[in-house]
Design an enzyme around this catalytic site. Structure first.
Site, PDB file in Angstrom:
ATOM      1  NE  ARG A 177      18.884   1.639  37.048  1.00  0.00           N
ATOM      2  CZ  ARG A 177      18.919   2.973  36.946  1.00  0.00           C
ATOM      3  NH1 ARG A 177      18.370   3.737  37.872  1.00  0.00           N
ATOM      4  NH2 ARG A 177      19.484   3.537  35.904  1.00  0.00           N
ATOM      5  CD  GLU A 223      19.911  -2.095  36.366  1.00  0.00           C
ATOM      6  OE1 GLU A 223      20.965  -1.437  36.432  1.00  0.00           O
ATOM      7  OE2 GLU A 223      18.996  -1.839  35.555  1.00  0.00           O
ATOM      8  CB  SER A 250      22.596  -2.003  33.114  1.00  0.00           C
ATOM      9  OG  SER A 250      22.588  -0.831  32.357  1.00  0.00           O
TER      10      SER A 250
END
Ligand SMILES: Cc1cc2nc3c(=O)[nH]c(=O)nc-3n(C[C@H](O)[C@H](O)[C@H](O)COP(=O)(O)OP(=O)(O)OC[C@H]3O[C@@H](n4cnc5c(N)ncnc54)[C@H](O)[C@@H]3O)c2cc1C
Length: 338
Positions: free
Chosen positions: A163, A333, A237
């Site tokens: 990520r 995130e 998320s």
């Protein structure tokens, strides 16, 4: 240029944020004009694709928002077993994946149903079901807001990680991605070893699955687990899965024997942030209209009238409680826009 423009339909939390200016970008020429007019010099600016990975903390963004809307998908090179497909940043990721699956080109089928636009995909090296963008990445073209030039990035320039990419670190707020090129396979080999893909394929009675069946299976699994932003505001998320040293994992395991851990590429152990949040008692929690999704604790949701500040306050409470219980700091995130 749009003045006092509402971004309600440009962020999947559904927050009614106003921005000072918004500008739809249909081609690089628009960026060149903005560059010549000095917009990238002093003005605060932000790029938005589909807004499915951002949380605005304030109701007003005092600056310029660039809405990326350039279009086009072309087959640009034939490499024998593979083809290079060029996709404009403003294309919807999901529509692109569907088109490739239909054309029998393999490599992105495990990334089915990830919301947002193509230009944002390299930002956090999107990933799902054992595949990341970097696995199919060939190159990208980006507008440099410091020089006004278009620059080509190859895989080694992007520093892709979990990520993460150079566009979130060293080059944060510098490059505007205009298009990406991906290498896709003419004779795809399906990847089934992640989550419940095999189980879902069995229930679909797909004995010899190809990319179309895999894409369908993943679509089914995702729809059953994740809230649809059209109905419940969310950005997927909210936190990254934390990565810890194996010795730390052993220590945690001795106290919490049922804690899951997965091997991470760098030799460390990846923990499941959703499990930590659930274990800390947050799953299904709701305060006003800000909440923790009841089917997946990693997803924070806006049930209607929550503000960005409400959601952020909840995120900080979760962060604090996970830190207190496990000694682990959860990192967002989602991109936080202050
Ligand atoms: C229900 C749901 C499920 C999700 N599942 C996943 C998943 O499985 N895997 C995963 O990785 N992500 C997932 N996400 C997160 C999100 O979909 C991805 O991160 C997606 O790539 C974001 O695209 P976007 O166009 O909406 O980006 P935005 O939210 O608009 O932008 C995200 C960031 O990228 C920057 N940016 C956007 N476009 C450009 C551009 N052209 N040039 C430069 N910077 C740009 C923005 O400034 C911002 O910092 C999910 C989100 C939701 C809502």
């Amino acid at each position: 240029m749009l003045r006092n423009y509402s971004l309600r339909h440009h962020n999947t939390f559904g927050l009614d944020v106003l921005c000072n200016y918004a500008c739809k970008v249909h081609d690089a020429g628009r960026l060149e004009v903005l560059f010549r007019d000095g917009y990238f010099g002093g003005e605060r600016w932000l790029v938005l694709g589909g807004g499915s990975n951002v949380l605005f903390l304030e109701d007003y963004y005092d600056g310029l928002v660039l809405l990326i809307e350039n279009k086009g998908i072309t087959l640009s090179q034939d490499l024998g077993d593979e083809v290079v497909v060029s996709i404009a940043a403003g294309e919807e990721w999901t529509g692109f994946v569907q088109q490739m699956v239909k054309a029998g080109l393999g490599g992105v089928e495990n990334l089915t149903l990830i919301p947002g636009k193509v230009g944002a995909a390299p930002m956090q090296n999107i990933g799902a079901y054992g595949v990341e963008l970097k696995d199919v990445f060939h190159s990208l073209q980006a507008f440099d807001t410091q020089t006004g030039e278009i620059v080509e990035f190859l895989p080694e320039d992007c520093e892709f990680g979990y990520r993460n990419s150079v566009f979130k670190t060293l080059y944060r707020n510098r490059f505007i991605i205009l298009g990406i090129d991906l290498r896709l396979k003419k004779n795809p080999v399906v990847k089934l070893d992640y989550g419940s893909i095999r189980q879902e394929l069995t229930s679909m009675q797909a004995d010899n699955p190809g990319i179309e069946e895999v894409s369908m299976a993943i679509e089914k699994i995702r729809r059953s687990k994740l809230p649809d932003p059209q109905h419940i505001g969310n950005a997927g998320s909210f936190f990254k899965n934390p990565i810890v040293h194996p010795a730390m994992f052993d220590l945690l395991k001795s106290e919490f024997p049922d804690m899951p851990g997965y091997h991470s590429d760098d030799g460390n152990t990846k923990l499941a942030a959703g499990w930590l949040i659930e274990k800390a008692g947050w799953k299904g929690f709701r305060k006003g209209d800000a909440g923790v999704y009841d089917k997946q604790a990693l997803v924070l949701v806006n049930y209607g009238k929550a503000t960005g500040a409400d959601i952020w306050e909840l995120a900080l409470e979760i962060q604090y409680s996970v830190k207190t219980m496990f000694g682990i700091t959860l990192e967002p995130e989602v991109n936080i826009i202050r």
